[in-house]
Design a protein around this motif. Structure first.
Motif, PDB file in Angstrom:
ATOM      1  N   ILE A 293       0.851  -1.180   0.000  1.00 15.04           N
ATOM      2  CA  ILE A 293       0.000   0.000   0.000  1.00 15.04           C
ATOM      3  C   ILE A 293       0.885   1.227   0.000  1.00 15.04           C
ATOM      4  CG2 ILE A 293      -0.248  -0.047   2.529  1.00 15.04           C
ATOM      5  CD1 ILE A 293      -3.117   1.080   2.049  1.00 15.04           C
ATOM      6  N   ASN A 294       0.574   2.148  -0.883  1.00 14.85           N
ATOM      7  CA  ASN A 294       1.289   3.414  -1.003  1.00 14.85           C
ATOM      8  C   ASN A 294       0.327   4.515  -0.571  1.00 14.85           C
ATOM      9  OD1 ASN A 294       2.529   5.778  -1.789  1.00 14.85           O
ATOM     10  ND2 ASN A 294       3.148   5.040  -3.799  1.00 14.85           N
ATOM     11  N   GLU A 295       0.585   5.104   0.577  1.00 19.54           N
ATOM     12  CA  GLU A 295      -0.350   6.077   1.127  1.00 19.54           C
ATOM     13  C   GLU A 295      -0.502   7.305   0.234  1.00 19.54           C
ATOM     14  OE1 GLU A 295      -2.392   5.590   3.395  1.00 19.54           O
ATOM     15  OE2 GLU A 295      -1.612   3.804   4.377  1.00 19.54           O
ATOM     16  N   ASN A 296       0.491   7.585  -0.608  1.00 21.58           N
ATOM     17  CA  ASN A 296       0.370   8.723  -1.522  1.00 21.58           C
ATOM     18  C   ASN A 296      -0.648   8.469  -2.626  1.00 21.58           C
ATOM     19  OD1 ASN A 296       2.207  10.328  -0.219  1.00 21.58           O
ATOM     20  ND2 ASN A 296       3.934   9.834  -1.560  1.00 21.58           N
ATOM     21  N   LYS A 297      -0.933   7.177  -2.883  1.00 20.81           N
ATOM     22  CA  LYS A 297      -1.852   6.832  -3.960  1.00 20.81           C
ATOM     23  C   LYS A 297      -3.065   6.035  -3.468  1.00 20.81           C
ATOM     24  CE  LYS A 297       1.716   6.631  -7.569  1.00 20.81           C
ATOM     25  NZ  LYS A 297       2.244   5.856  -8.711  1.00 20.81           N
ATOM     26  N   ALA A 298      -3.127   5.782  -2.191  1.00 21.84           N
ATOM     27  CA  ALA A 298      -4.141   4.857  -1.674  1.00 21.84           C
ATOM     28  C   ALA A 298      -5.553   5.425  -1.714  1.00 21.84           C
ATOM     29  CB  ALA A 298      -3.791   4.444  -0.248  1.00 21.84           C
ATOM     30  N   ASN A 299      -5.712   6.680  -1.394  1.00 25.84           N
ATOM     31  CA  ASN A 299      -7.052   7.239  -1.222  1.00 25.84           C
ATOM     32  C   ASN A 299      -7.470   8.038  -2.450  1.00 25.84           C
ATOM     33  OD1 ASN A 299      -7.366   6.323   1.592  1.00 25.84           O
ATOM     34  ND2 ASN A 299      -5.691   7.754   1.981  1.00 25.84           N
ATOM     35  N   PHE A 300      -8.504   7.520  -3.122  1.00 29.74           N
ATOM     36  CA  PHE A 300      -8.996   8.143  -4.344  1.00 29.74           C
ATOM     37  C   PHE A 300     -10.520   8.110  -4.300  1.00 29.74           C
ATOM     38  CE2 PHE A 300     -10.177   8.005  -8.893  1.00 29.74           C
ATOM     39  CZ  PHE A 300      -9.546   9.165  -9.313  1.00 29.74           C
ATOM     40  N   GLY A 301     -11.121   9.248  -3.954  1.00 35.34           N
ATOM     41  CA  GLY A 301     -12.573   9.288  -3.781  1.00 35.34           C
ATOM     42  C   GLY A 301     -12.993   8.343  -2.672  1.00 35.34           C
TER      43      GLY A 301
ATOM     44  N   ALA B  38      17.922  14.324 -15.142  1.00 33.00           N
ATOM     45  CA  ALA B  38      16.912  13.818 -14.202  1.00 33.00           C
ATOM     46  C   ALA B  38      15.901  14.912 -13.865  1.00 33.00           C
ATOM     47  CB  ALA B  38      17.583  13.298 -12.939  1.00 33.00           C
ATOM     48  N   GLU B  39      16.390  16.118 -13.681  1.00 31.20           N
ATOM     49  CA  GLU B  39      15.510  17.250 -13.393  1.00 31.20           C
ATOM     50  C   GLU B  39      14.554  17.507 -14.547  1.00 31.20           C
ATOM     51  OE1 GLU B  39      14.088  20.067 -10.836  1.00 31.20           O
ATOM     52  OE2 GLU B  39      16.027  19.164 -10.374  1.00 31.20           O
ATOM     53  N   ASP B  40      15.083  17.474 -15.779  1.00 38.10           N
ATOM     54  CA  ASP B  40      14.255  17.718 -16.959  1.00 38.10           C
ATOM     55  C   ASP B  40      13.233  16.600 -17.151  1.00 38.10           C
ATOM     56  OD1 ASP B  40      15.803  19.958 -17.346  1.00 38.10           O
ATOM     57  OD2 ASP B  40      17.061  19.053 -18.894  1.00 38.10           O
ATOM     58  N   PHE B  41      13.685  15.360 -16.967  1.00 39.90           N
ATOM     59  CA  PHE B  41      12.790  14.207 -17.086  1.00 39.90           C
ATOM     60  C   PHE B  41      11.632  14.329 -16.102  1.00 39.90           C
ATOM     61  CE2 PHE B  41      11.215  10.001 -16.212  1.00 39.90           C
ATOM     62  CZ  PHE B  41      11.361   9.276 -17.384  1.00 39.90           C
ATOM     63  N   MET B  42      11.953  14.648 -14.841  1.00 36.31           N
ATOM     64  CA  MET B  42      10.937  14.767 -13.807  1.00 36.31           C
ATOM     65  C   MET B  42       9.939  15.874 -14.136  1.00 36.31           C
ATOM     66  SD  MET B  42      11.517  15.652  -9.771  1.00 36.31           S
ATOM     67  CE  MET B  42      12.080  17.304 -10.192  1.00 36.31           C
ATOM     68  N   GLU B  43      10.438  17.009 -14.613  1.00 32.40           N
ATOM     69  CA  GLU B  43       9.558  18.134 -14.934  1.00 32.40           C
ATOM     70  C   GLU B  43       8.567  17.778 -16.032  1.00 32.40           C
ATOM     71  OE1 GLU B  43       9.906  22.662 -16.801  1.00 32.40           O
ATOM     72  OE2 GLU B  43      11.618  21.820 -15.701  1.00 32.40           O
ATOM     73  N   ILE B  44       9.068  17.137 -17.092  1.00 34.73           N
ATOM     74  CA  ILE B  44       8.197  16.764 -18.210  1.00 34.73           C
ATOM     75  C   ILE B  44       7.207  15.687 -17.786  1.00 34.73           C
ATOM     76  CG2 ILE B  44       8.125  15.753 -20.518  1.00 34.73           C
ATOM     77  CD1 ILE B  44      11.022  16.868 -20.900  1.00 34.73           C
ATOM     78  N   TYR B  45       7.718  14.638 -17.130  1.00 35.07           N
ATOM     79  CA  TYR B  45       6.883  13.496 -16.749  1.00 35.07           C
ATOM     80  C   TYR B  45       5.745  13.934 -15.831  1.00 35.07           C
ATOM     81  CZ  TYR B  45       5.629   8.827 -15.041  1.00 35.07           C
ATOM     82  OH  TYR B  45       4.953   7.689 -14.713  1.00 35.07           O
ATOM     83  N   ASN B  46       6.074  14.702 -14.799  1.00 39.13           N
ATOM     84  CA  ASN B  46       5.052  15.099 -13.822  1.00 39.13           C
ATOM     85  C   ASN B  46       3.999  16.000 -14.446  1.00 39.13           C
ATOM     86  OD1 ASN B  46       6.201  13.621 -11.743  1.00 39.13           O
ATOM     87  ND2 ASN B  46       7.370  15.330 -10.938  1.00 39.13           N
ATOM     88  N   ALA B  47       4.407  16.860 -15.366  1.00 35.88           N
ATOM     89  CA  ALA B  47       3.433  17.721 -16.039  1.00 35.88           C
ATOM     90  C   ALA B  47       2.566  16.919 -17.004  1.00 35.88           C
ATOM     91  CB  ALA B  47       4.154  18.841 -16.784  1.00 35.88           C
ATOM     92  N   ALA B  48       3.184  15.972 -17.715  1.00 37.36           N
ATOM     93  CA  ALA B  48       2.460  15.198 -18.725  1.00 37.36           C
ATOM     94  C   ALA B  48       1.407  14.284 -18.116  1.00 37.36           C
ATOM     95  CB  ALA B  48       3.450  14.376 -19.553  1.00 37.36           C
ATOM     96  N   TRP B  49       1.682  13.747 -16.908  1.00 38.99           N
ATOM     97  CA  TRP B  49       0.789  12.769 -16.304  1.00 38.99           C
ATOM     98  C   TRP B  49      -0.065  13.326 -15.177  1.00 38.99           C
ATOM     99  CZ3 TRP B  49      -0.047   7.914 -18.163  1.00 38.99           C
ATOM    100  CH2 TRP B  49       0.821   7.492 -19.168  1.00 38.99           C
ATOM    101  N   ALA B  50       0.001  14.626 -14.941  1.00 39.71           N
ATOM    102  CA  ALA B  50      -0.682  15.229 -13.797  1.00 39.71           C
ATOM    103  C   ALA B  50      -2.195  15.033 -13.836  1.00 39.71           C
ATOM    104  CB  ALA B  50      -0.350  16.717 -13.710  1.00 39.71           C
ATOM    105  N   HIS B  51      -2.764  14.950 -15.045  1.00 39.83           N
ATOM    106  CA  HIS B  51      -4.223  14.852 -15.163  1.00 39.83           C
ATOM    107  C   HIS B  51      -4.736  13.425 -15.073  1.00 39.83           C
ATOM    108  CE1 HIS B  51      -2.788  14.016 -19.222  1.00 39.83           C
ATOM    109  NE2 HIS B  51      -3.958  13.455 -19.489  1.00 39.83           N
ATOM    110  N   HIS B  52      -3.827  12.448 -14.980  1.00 41.40           N
ATOM    111  CA  HIS B  52      -4.268  11.054 -14.945  1.00 41.40           C
ATOM    112  C   HIS B  52      -4.736  10.652 -13.548  1.00 41.40           C
ATOM    113  CE1 HIS B  52      -3.247   9.597 -18.995  1.00 41.40           C
ATOM    114  NE2 HIS B  52      -2.330  10.546 -18.963  1.00 41.40           N
ATOM    115  N   GLU B  53      -5.639   9.697 -13.534  1.00 41.02           N
ATOM    116  CA  GLU B  53      -6.257   9.231 -12.294  1.00 41.02           C
ATOM    117  C   GLU B  53      -5.218   8.791 -11.265  1.00 41.02           C
ATOM    118  OE1 GLU B  53      -8.543   5.132 -11.086  1.00 41.02           O
ATOM    119  OE2 GLU B  53      -9.302   6.190 -12.845  1.00 41.02           O
ATOM    120  N   ASN B  54      -5.373   9.338 -10.061  1.00 37.12           N
ATOM    121  CA  ASN B  54      -4.582   8.882  -8.915  1.00 37.12           C
ATOM    122  C   ASN B  54      -3.079   9.053  -9.119  1.00 37.12           C
ATOM    123  OD1 ASN B  54      -4.751   7.934  -6.295  1.00 37.12           O
ATOM    124  ND2 ASN B  54      -4.466   5.808  -6.865  1.00 37.12           N
ATOM    125  N   PHE B  55      -2.713  10.092  -9.873  1.00 37.35           N
ATOM    126  CA  PHE B  55      -1.293  10.312 -10.169  1.00 37.35           C
ATOM    127  C   PHE B  55      -0.577  10.954  -8.986  1.00 37.35           C
ATOM    128  CE2 PHE B  55       1.997  13.314 -11.619  1.00 37.35           C
ATOM    129  CZ  PHE B  55       2.906  12.415 -12.127  1.00 37.35           C
TER     130      PHE B  55
END
Length: 374
Positions: free
Chosen positions: A74-82, A212-229
């Motif tokens: 269980i990952n508490e950062n992703k566990a609770n969704f609605g 790594a910084e650039d990868f993280m910036e792009i990835y987090n922005a690209a997937w921010a709208h996905h469920e339980n991200f």
């Protein structure tokens, strides 16, 4: 039946050996590296333990023979969704006996219910979804590194127990020797010629921290709208880059920058499973030397597209096509003959369209299941 929680080195070895028992007569299976699996369940190695917990079990028959295994987490950062409280199961293996498989599921479910979980997803990983994620249901051929392989009857176990499909993960294959479709090449070359503010850079080992910084910036922005991200952390990205450093090729990991801003990336790696299949999960000194020798002999002939992402500000501008073109432009002049485009969720229409434009054909299908606990 004996149910044994993994608590020591012997139990951990049994957990690893269970897969070797299940697949001992399967010539297609490739044993993942023992250290890679162990690191997933090591709080010192896996950053997901900072906000979660995991447990493993081994199952034996009355004679002490290994017959199954499973992990729950269980990952508490992703566990609770609605209204959902989500936990996961993974690394499931079982002999071909439904009663055994159900007992394995029961054990993991009990632990998760005790933690107030009402929705179980699986099989998934206690980590990001680029590895050990989903159940293989189509395309029981050579698994590339990080991709799940399992017997066909596991699907019956999951569905008979009550798991229902949450999403399909599609993997398509590209014959590199055929070259890229002319229309795709023209679009990519046109995009490159017209974008005077576009800069393309390969991954540079001398600037891992910046990449790594650039990868993280792009990835987090690209997937921010996905469920339980949940955003990935720079620490995780740096660890990933270090992990692939021994075998990555800078010709196949590219970043795109628009006016100097990180805009898009593609991460393509040689399929080291073509070498690791000879190691039975062991990465001792001798096998490290063998790896170097086999790599020099160009044993690896397959590339796997691990991940792609484009910052929302730069989507629908053709950057994905540009980066794929850069990767496979070099691949077509090399010894590589196959590209595996994996995996794409059935919800990702844009990426599926790119796969089709490349001329890729269906190769594998995995399913991520979900079980509602009533």
């Amino acid at each position: 039946m004996q149910i044994i929680e993994v608590k020591n080195k012997k139990d951990s070895k049994d957990f690893l050996d269970t897969a070797r028992v299940i697949y001992k007569n399967d010539p297609v299976w490739v044993c993942p590296l023992d250290q890679e699996i162990n690191n997933i369940f090591d709080p010192k190695e896996n950053v997901f333990f900072q906000n979660g917990e995991a447990i493993r079990w081994v199952f034996k028959d009355d004679q002490g023979n290994l017959i199954g295994r499973i992990a729950a987490f269980i990952n508490e950062n992703k566990a609770n969704f609605g209204a959902q409280r989500i936990g996961g199961i993974g690394f499931f293996e079982s002999v071909n006996d439904k009663s055994v498989a159900f007992k394995i599921f029961d054990t993991a479910k009990k632990w998760l219910v005790e933690r107030k979980v009402n929705t179980i997803q699986g099989p998934i990983n206690f980590g990001e979804n680029d590895s050990f994620w989903g159940l293989l249901v189509e395309g029981f051929t050579h698994p590339s590194n990080g991709m799940v392989y399992n017997p066909p009857h596991y699907r019956d176990f999951f569905e008979a127990y009550g798991f229902e499909k949450k999403m399909e993960q599609l993997t398509n294959h590209l014959n590199i020797t055929d070259g890229l479709p002319e229309r795709f090449v023209k679009i990519a070359e046109y995009a490159i010629s017209k974008k005077t503010n576009l800069t393309l850079k390969p991954l540079d080992a001398n600037r891992f921290d910046e990449c790594a910084e650039d990868f993280m910036e792009i990835y987090n922005a690209a997937w921010a709208h996905h469920e339980n991200f949940t955003p990935i952390k720079k620490e995780y990205v740096k660890d990933t880059f270090k992990k692939v450093k021994p075998f990555y090729d800078p010709n196949y990991i590219w970043f795109a920058y628009v006016d100097g801003q990180p805009a898009s990336f593609v991460l393509v790696l040689p399929d080291v499973n073509q070498i690791l299949k000879h190691f039975n999960g062991k990465i001792n000194l001798w096998n490290k030397l063998r790896f170097v020798m086999l790599k020099r002999k160009k044993t690896i002939t397959r590339l796997r597209v691990w991940a792609m992402g484009t910052h929302p500000k730069f989507q629908n501008t053709g950057l994905e096509s540009v980066l794929v073109y850069k990767c496979f432009e070099g691949a077509m002049k090399s010894h590589y003959v196959e590209g595996e485009l994996s995996w794409v969720g059935d919800f990702n229409d844009k990426m599926i369209a790119i796969h089709k434009a490349l001329g890729a054909v269906p190769g594998k299908k995995h399913i991520t299941y979900e079980l509602a606990i009533k």
